[in-house]
Design an enzyme around this catalytic site. Structure first.
Site, PDB file in Angstrom:
ATOM      1  N   HIS A 234       0.836  -1.221   0.000  1.00 16.49           N
ATOM      2  CA  HIS A 234       0.000   0.000   0.000  1.00 16.49           C
ATOM      3  C   HIS A 234       0.862   1.260   0.000  1.00 16.49           C
ATOM      4  CE1 HIS A 234      -3.377  -2.610   1.367  1.00 16.49           C
ATOM      5  NE2 HIS A 234      -2.416  -3.196   2.079  1.00 16.49           N
TER       6      HIS A 234
ATOM      7  N   SER B 234      16.100  20.522 -17.085  1.00 21.26           N
ATOM      8  CA  SER B 234      14.894  21.302 -17.378  1.00 21.26           C
ATOM      9  C   SER B 234      15.307  22.530 -18.175  1.00 21.26           C
ATOM     10  CB  SER B 234      14.248  21.708 -16.053  1.00 21.26           C
ATOM     11  OG  SER B 234      13.523  22.902 -16.206  1.00 21.26           O
TER      12      SER B 234
ATOM     13  N   LYS C  30      17.311  20.963 -11.879  1.00 20.98           N
ATOM     14  CA  LYS C  30      16.606  19.690 -12.084  1.00 20.98           C
ATOM     15  C   LYS C  30      17.339  18.665 -12.916  1.00 20.98           C
ATOM     16  CE  LYS C  30      12.341  19.205 -12.234  1.00 20.98           C
ATOM     17  NZ  LYS C  30      11.030  19.220 -12.872  1.00 20.98           N
TER      18      LYS C  30
ATOM     19  N   GLU D 191       9.777   7.769 -17.244  1.00 25.71           N
ATOM     20  CA  GLU D 191       8.483   8.431 -17.459  1.00 25.71           C
ATOM     21  C   GLU D 191       7.939   8.104 -18.840  1.00 25.71           C
ATOM     22  OE1 GLU D 191       8.315  12.525 -14.980  1.00 25.71           O
ATOM     23  OE2 GLU D 191       9.943  12.390 -16.429  1.00 25.71           O
TER      24      GLU D 191
END
Ligand code: ARG
Length: 459
Positions: free
Chosen positions: A156, A277, A283, A290
């Site tokens: 979970h 980025s 970043k 992804e």
């Protein structure tokens, strides 16, 4: 050249409909398979004496020439040919003349397209097998180097019990193994030859279906001509096996995305597999996992498209089936590129932060089951032990401390069976070590499995 059926028609096709109807812009991918299929067919017609030896040689040579010219980039299939099958037939006729018109004897595009697609898919499945083995190897090496690295295990998405990091990766090796088995099974059904079913009913021309099937390396032939041209189960099965495999890739992608966040900090992306980025200079983005996670949706979509394509379609060939190719092509392309990208990411894109991983398991309650099991060892019934530990968790949470910060006297207040040795049982390394049940995360078990995989992968 006019359409092959133009003699039966009074008018030419509306130009928009001509394009709408055509599949050449995507089925040209099948050119080599179509040529092989035609070469086998011509050879068979020669063997059964439907074609004379000269005609057979002329046609086979013509097809070989087209193949060489194609491989040398001398032409690229395109409109106005409706599809790759017409394109090749037209090209053959313009190359060798009248004899070329005999190629289509005793067959139809219906059995031809089914044969081409199966040949193409069989090759793709064979490539996928190699790619998945490479992926398994990359997970294997990672597992081998992290047998003694600890990582919190979650259920979970809540801390559950600590694990050997290798055990986590070995779980993926198992999943990829099932993917291989599924593709292998799909391959056996792909490897059935529909050629000779002709339009739907078979043919009165003397053909030898087993001959063409064996020329093309098929294992068997379809027993029913109607089924042979109607069956698209193999397309659905391929995309279904791919969808399941993509779900596995997507699962590890999601985990990697989480692991490299500041919040988790279990791993870092190396520069080889990360991007920056355009705006935020600090970043480092996990684009690769992804993208894999994102592309999974495409494959699921293709599965839905194919299932819907066959739904309620009456027997034998219907033009709906032209819609089978793009989902199949895109699925094969998507899954193979995702497997390759994941293999690179695992091989050179990740660095684990062992210190953060071990700090994580040191500072949580993921040893709570072991505290209960400690009492079980001392003959306390599990449910009682579980409730005692529940109270201890609450006691610790209120004081913002961990089990290891308690004194043995405090433990004893919760249950008299607690003793000094409880602290040993609470150490995460001992917690992992003690999971010696078959298939468990105990180091000995994990090491055994790593050795098994080493043999299985022939490393
Ligand atoms: N381009 C067609 C397809 O991809 C080939 C088969 C056409 N057969 C027919 N009877 N129209 O499905």
């Amino acid at each position: 050249m006019g359409k092959v059926w133009s003699k039966r028609f009074d008018n030419i096709l509306n130009p928009f409909i001509e394009k709408f109807n055509a599949s050449i812009c995507f089925d040209r991918k099948l050119i080599l398979e179509d040529l092989d299929c035609s070469i086998a067919h011509a050879k068979m017609l020669g063997k059964t004496k439907v074609l004379s030896t000269t005609e057979t040689i002329e046609i086979m040579n013509g097809l070989e020439t087209i193949k060489v010219d194609y491989l040398e980039g001398k032409f690229s299939p395109n409109l106005p040919s409706e599809d790759i099958h017409y394109f090749i037939e037209e090209k053959l006729i313009s190359l060798i003349g009248e004899t070329g018109k005999k190629l289509h004897t005793g067959r139809s595009r219906n059995d031809q397209v089914g044969t081409d697609l199966r040949l193409w898919l069989r090759k793709e499945i064979d490539n996928l097998e190699i790619l998945i083995i490479d992926l398994q190897k990359s997970f294997f090496y990672l597992a081998k180097s992290h047998i003694h690295t600890l990582i919190p295990g979650y259920t979970h998405m809540q801390r559950a019990q600590p694990l050997s990091l290798a055990h986590h990766f070995l779980a993926y090796l198992e999943m990829f193994q099932r993917d291989r088995e599924r593709f292998k099974e799909v391959r056996s059904r792909v490897n059935t030859c529909p050629l000779g079913a002709a339009a739907l009913a078979g043919t009165k021309i003397k053909i030898d279906r087993n001959f063409t099937a064996s020329e093309l390396g098929f294992e068997k032939i379809y027993k029913n001509s109607i089924d042979a041209v109607s069956d698209r189960d193999f397309c659905i099965e391929f995309v279904s096996a791919s969808a399941i495999a993509m779900s596995h890739l997507s699962k590890i992608s999601e985990e990697i995305i989480l692991w490299v966040t500041d919040e988790f900090s279990f791993a870092k992306l190396t520069d080889k597999c990360a991007t920056g980025s355009s705006l935020m200079p600090q970043k480092k983005n996990p684009d690769v996992p992804e993208l894999i996670r994102g592309k999974t949706g495409r494959v699921y979509g293709h599965l839905q498209a194919l299932l819907t394509m066959v739904k309620g379609v009456p027997l034998a060939y219907n033009k709906d089936f032209q819609e089978d190719k793009e989902p199949i092509f895109d699925t094969a392309e998507t899954i193979s590129s995702c497997i390759k990208a994941m293999t690179i990411l695992i091989n050179e894109g990740l660095e684990f932060n062992i210190k953060n991983l071990s700090d994580a398991v040191e500072n949580d309650f993921s040893n709570a089951t072991d505290l209960a099991d400690y009492l079980v060892r001392k003959k306390v019934p599990f449910r009682t032990a579980y409730q005692v530990v529940g109270e201890i968790v609450k006691y610790c949470l209120e004081r913002k401390i961990l089990f290891k910060n308690l004194k043995v006297e405090e433990f004893k207040k919760f249950h008299p069976k607690f003793d000094e040795d409880v602290f040993l049982d609470l150490e995460p390394r001992n917690v992992v070590k003690s999971r010696t049940s078959e298939g468990g995360t105990g180091f000995i078990q994990v090491e055994k499995e790593v050795n098994n995989w080493q043999k299985k992968l022939l490393l």
